[in-house]
Design a protein around this motif. Structure first.
Motif, mmCIF file in Angstrom:
data_model
loop_
_atom_site.group_PDB
_atom_site.id
_atom_site.type_symbol
_atom_site.label_atom_id
_atom_site.label_comp_id
_atom_site.label_asym_id
_atom_site.label_seq_id
_atom_site.Cartn_x
_atom_site.Cartn_y
_atom_site.Cartn_z
ATOM 1 N N ASP A 113 0.821 -1.215 0.000
ATOM 2 C CA ASP A 113 0.000 0.000 0.000
ATOM 3 C C ASP A 113 0.852 1.261 0.000
ATOM 4 O O ASP A 113 0.550 2.226 -0.713
ATOM 5 N N ALA A 114 1.919 1.273 0.810
ATOM 6 C CA ALA A 114 2.787 2.449 0.900
ATOM 7 C C ALA A 114 3.516 2.686 -0.418
ATOM 8 O O ALA A 114 3.647 3.839 -0.873
ATOM 9 N N ARG A 115 3.985 1.631 -1.047
ATOM 10 C CA ARG A 115 4.662 1.773 -2.334
ATOM 11 C C ARG A 115 3.714 2.345 -3.376
ATOM 12 O O ARG A 115 4.051 3.270 -4.108
ATOM 13 N N ARG A 116 2.505 1.831 -3.404
ATOM 14 C CA ARG A 116 1.510 2.318 -4.375
ATOM 15 C C ARG A 116 1.140 3.769 -4.084
ATOM 16 O O ARG A 116 1.044 4.577 -5.007
ATOM 17 N N ALA A 117 0.937 4.099 -2.800
ATOM 18 C CA ALA A 117 0.561 5.466 -2.435
ATOM 19 C C ALA A 117 1.654 6.461 -2.793
ATOM 20 O O ALA A 117 1.370 7.612 -3.148
ATOM 21 N N LEU A 165 9.960 -1.905 -7.169
ATOM 22 C CA LEU A 165 10.632 -1.324 -6.002
ATOM 23 C C LEU A 165 10.261 -2.103 -4.735
ATOM 24 O O LEU A 165 9.088 -2.249 -4.399
ATOM 25 N N GLY A 166 11.239 -2.620 -4.079
ATOM 26 C CA GLY A 166 11.017 -3.329 -2.814
ATOM 27 C C GLY A 166 10.554 -4.765 -2.960
ATOM 28 O O GLY A 166 10.210 -5.401 -1.956
ATOM 29 N N GLN A 167 10.550 -5.287 -4.181
ATOM 30 C CA GLN A 167 10.076 -6.655 -4.378
ATOM 31 C C GLN A 167 10.913 -7.666 -3.597
ATOM 32 O O GLN A 167 10.368 -8.590 -3.002
ATOM 33 N N ASP A 168 12.233 -7.466 -3.587
ATOM 34 C CA ASP A 168 13.091 -8.393 -2.829
ATOM 35 C C ASP A 168 12.744 -8.380 -1.345
ATOM 36 O O ASP A 168 12.668 -9.438 -0.707
#
Length: 100
Positions: free
Chosen positions: A38-42, A49-52
């Motif tokens: 949610d934070a990445r999308r917002a 980004l941040g998948q790992d």
């Protein structure tokens, strides 16, 4: 813990505490994973980004779930063992035994 029924009751209480702790850990870690998405999308960042980090958190979820499954299995096994040995381990059974 001189009485086998009291010992069984204490094990049952600790088992429940362990199960509750694993439930909390699972729920909180799942909340973390959801918040990360949610934070990445917002923030407007791309999915990569941040998948790992998300993979690592979700691996943690799987590990917690496996631990939970093992403790639940142990719960059933311990209940069977207690019943087979005539150990009263439920709170009301221990209370009735010691009161009577």
């Amino acid at each position: 813990m001189t009485d086998r029924h009291q010992a069984g009751h204490q094990v049952a209480l600790q088992l429940r505490t362990s199960e509750d702790a694993l439930d909390v850990a699972l729920a909180e870690t799942l909340r973390l994973a959801a918040l990360m998405v949610d934070a990445r999308r917002a923030a407007g960042f791309g999915a990569a980004l941040g998948q790992d980090a998300l993979d690592e958190v979700l691996a943690g979820v799987a590990a917690i779930n496996l631990a939970r499954a093992e403790v639940v299995s142990a719960h059933a096994r311990l209940a069977d063992l207690a019943d087979a040995q005539g150990v009263l381990w439920k709170p009301q059974a221990v209370t009735l035994r010691t009161a009577g």
